[in-house]
Design a protein around this motif. Sequence first.
Motif, PDB file in Angstrom:
ATOM      1  N   ARG A   1      39.182  94.194  64.510  1.00 44.08           N
ATOM      2  CA  ARG A   1      38.261  95.100  64.546  1.00 44.08           C
ATOM      3  C   ARG A   1      38.293  96.317  63.250  1.00 44.08           C
ATOM      4  O   ARG A   1      36.918  96.210  62.520  1.00 44.08           O
ATOM      5  CB  ARG A   1      37.989  95.246  65.719  1.00 44.08           C
ATOM      6  N   SER A   2      39.468  97.052  63.306  1.00 40.88           N
ATOM      7  CA  SER A   2      39.495  97.876  62.526  1.00 40.88           C
ATOM      8  C   SER A   2      39.199  98.011  60.590  1.00 40.88           C
ATOM      9  O   SER A   2      38.715  98.433  60.283  1.00 40.88           O
ATOM     10  CB  SER A   2      40.518  99.319  62.881  1.00 40.88           C
ATOM     11  N   LEU A   3      39.974  96.782  60.223  1.00 42.30           N
ATOM     12  CA  LEU A   3      40.112  95.781  58.891  1.00 42.30           C
ATOM     13  C   LEU A   3      39.082  95.525  58.961  1.00 42.30           C
ATOM     14  O   LEU A   3      38.480  95.905  57.225  1.00 42.30           O
ATOM     15  CB  LEU A   3      40.989  94.584  59.739  1.00 42.30           C
ATOM     16  N   SER A   4      37.904  94.921  59.811  1.00 38.96           N
ATOM     17  CA  SER A   4      36.927  94.514  58.766  1.00 38.96           C
ATOM     18  C   SER A   4      35.301  95.584  59.260  1.00 38.96           C
ATOM     19  O   SER A   4      34.444  95.445  57.881  1.00 38.96           O
ATOM     20  CB  SER A   4      36.310  93.562  60.070  1.00 38.96           C
ATOM     21  N   GLY A   5      35.659  96.863  59.401  1.00 39.15           N
ATOM     22  CA  GLY A   5      35.663  98.172  59.497  1.00 39.15           C
ATOM     23  C   GLY A   5      35.519  98.523  57.986  1.00 39.15           C
ATOM     24  O   GLY A   5      34.705  99.369  57.361  1.00 39.15           O
ATOM     25  N   LEU A   6      37.153  98.216  57.735  1.00 41.54           N
ATOM     26  CA  LEU A   6      37.439  99.416  55.649  1.00 41.54           C
ATOM     27  C   LEU A   6      37.021  98.312  54.999  1.00 41.54           C
ATOM     28  O   LEU A   6      37.300  98.944  53.785  1.00 41.54           O
ATOM     29  CB  LEU A   6      38.803  99.212  56.382  1.00 41.54           C
ATOM     30  N   VAL A   7      36.928  96.947  55.237  1.00 46.47           N
ATOM     31  CA  VAL A   7      36.294  96.311  53.829  1.00 46.47           C
ATOM     32  C   VAL A   7      35.520  95.871  53.869  1.00 46.47           C
ATOM     33  O   VAL A   7      34.054  95.185  55.025  1.00 46.47           O
ATOM     34  CB  VAL A   7      36.559  94.931  54.353  1.00 46.47           C
ATOM     35  N   THR A   8      34.238  96.099  52.276  1.00 42.49           N
ATOM     36  CA  THR A   8      32.966  95.647  52.541  1.00 42.49           C
ATOM     37  C   THR A   8      32.685  94.095  51.640  1.00 42.49           C
ATOM     38  O   THR A   8      33.797  93.988  51.182  1.00 42.49           O
ATOM     39  CB  THR A   8      32.331  96.245  51.438  1.00 42.49           C
ATOM     40  N   ALA A   9      31.391  93.598  51.782  1.00 40.86           N
ATOM     41  CA  ALA A   9      31.330  92.274  51.649  1.00 40.86           C
ATOM     42  C   ALA A   9      31.629  92.148  49.925  1.00 40.86           C
ATOM     43  O   ALA A   9      31.580  90.938  49.878  1.00 40.86           O
ATOM     44  CB  ALA A   9      29.769  91.890  51.995  1.00 40.86           C
ATOM     45  N   SER A  10      31.175  93.798  48.681  1.00 39.61           N
ATOM     46  CA  SER A  10      31.383  93.316  47.482  1.00 39.61           C
ATOM     47  C   SER A  10      33.228  93.460  47.447  1.00 39.61           C
ATOM     48  O   SER A  10      33.104  93.756  46.348  1.00 39.61           O
ATOM     49  CB  SER A  10      30.783  94.565  46.847  1.00 39.61           C
ATOM     50  N   ASP A  11      33.726  93.947  48.162  1.00 36.00           N
ATOM     51  CA  ASP A  11      35.336  94.504  48.031  1.00 36.00           C
ATOM     52  C   ASP A  11      35.897  92.338  47.766  1.00 36.00           C
ATOM     53  O   ASP A  11      35.475  91.654  47.767  1.00 36.00           O
ATOM     54  CB  ASP A  11      35.899  94.419  49.248  1.00 36.00           C
ATOM     55  N   GLU A  12      37.520  92.748  46.390  1.00 36.11           N
ATOM     56  CA  GLU A  12      38.413  91.914  47.148  1.00 36.11           C
ATOM     57  C   GLU A  12      39.445  92.135  47.930  1.00 36.11           C
ATOM     58  O   GLU A  12      40.111  93.418  47.561  1.00 36.11           O
ATOM     59  CB  GLU A  12      38.523  91.187  45.540  1.00 36.11           C
TER      60      GLU A  12
END
Length: 393
Positions: free
Chosen positions: A71-82
């Motif tokens: 859950r905390s990981l998904s909050g740190l990664v955006t859709a535009s990231d690789e």
Amino acid sequence: MMEPAVAGQTLPRAFLRIGGATLAQHQLGLALALDCQRVICLARGTSPEMIAVQRMAEDAGLQFYIASGARSLSGLVTASDELVVIGEGLFVEPTGVLPLLEGRSPAVLVQPVEGGLAAGFERIDINRASAGLMRIPGHLVENLQELPADCDVHSALTRIALQSAVPMRDVPATVRSGVDWRLIRDESEAHAVEQDWLNERFADGGYVSPGRLIARRGVLRFGSTLLHAGNASNMLSLGVVGSVAIAGGLAWFEFLVPAFLLLGVAALLVEASRLLRSVERHALGQLPPAIPRANVLGWLLDAAFGLSILAGVPRLGGESLISWMFPAAMLMMLLALIPRYVTGMVASLAADRATLGLLLAFAARFGQVEPVVEVLAIALIVIGMALPLRRKD
């Protein structure tokens, strides 16, 4: 950084050490080689080892975050990231990874299932196992929200990527061979890989002079212990300075045999410190400096050899200072010059100060330092004239 290295203990296997650096620091070096901008560590919390990784990342200009789960990981990664996902305990050489993840295309790296399962990697299908590395689009991380909070993030992201048609890419057998691609699960595996890694890095190539051979064998025998103790190259560098200082005192009081023997020992320490420092830099992903420390120590050692030779050469009445200093200065300059222009056994021997120390100690024992120095200087000049020059690019 979730799984413990030893059952019942809290230290994650990410902090097992290879070559004086933790697996996490090796992986950080891989992230730097892949031009990552941010680093997210999956861990249960902070620790001194984690703080060391954070400091190293921030010193390299990276943003650093700790995520405690999916859950905390998904909050740190955006859709535009690789996202480059590195498996827990994975030890790889960046030079083998870069060609596989070059460009911007996503890929899940895989390997044949037989060897992969035996090495501890996860099965993907009937024929393939994970290789512990992948590059995926950041928007796939949102799917972790649908999974339990305590899921295995790496395994889950691998399944999500494959279900989203991210292509698989085989890791060539040549890249997976040796110690360049290993999954480290406990202390015994870390020690075994470390020893193999040191053996591979210091493998004999062509002729090696006696002094360098002794230094290399010593590093292979005791290097692992020194690296785990920390500051291995610094300790040996201090040993060089101390040995040179003591040898200088012995030469001043005309105890030339022990002085030259001690300078030979200092030469072994210079070579050992050079080898260990190269391992430390490689493990931490550091580039070599413009002037390596071992070079400076070598110059100090050459100066000590020259002064000790002068202590064994009597100055005749009326002899000029230049005439008195000439044999020692000429020999040391030729020893520095010849390896730049010739190759092979002669170049290796000319650069071997340990052998020089032993030879001069033998000459000093019989009071023949000056004749031996002059013969060596003449021999080096003849060799430089007779042998083919080193080819320049």
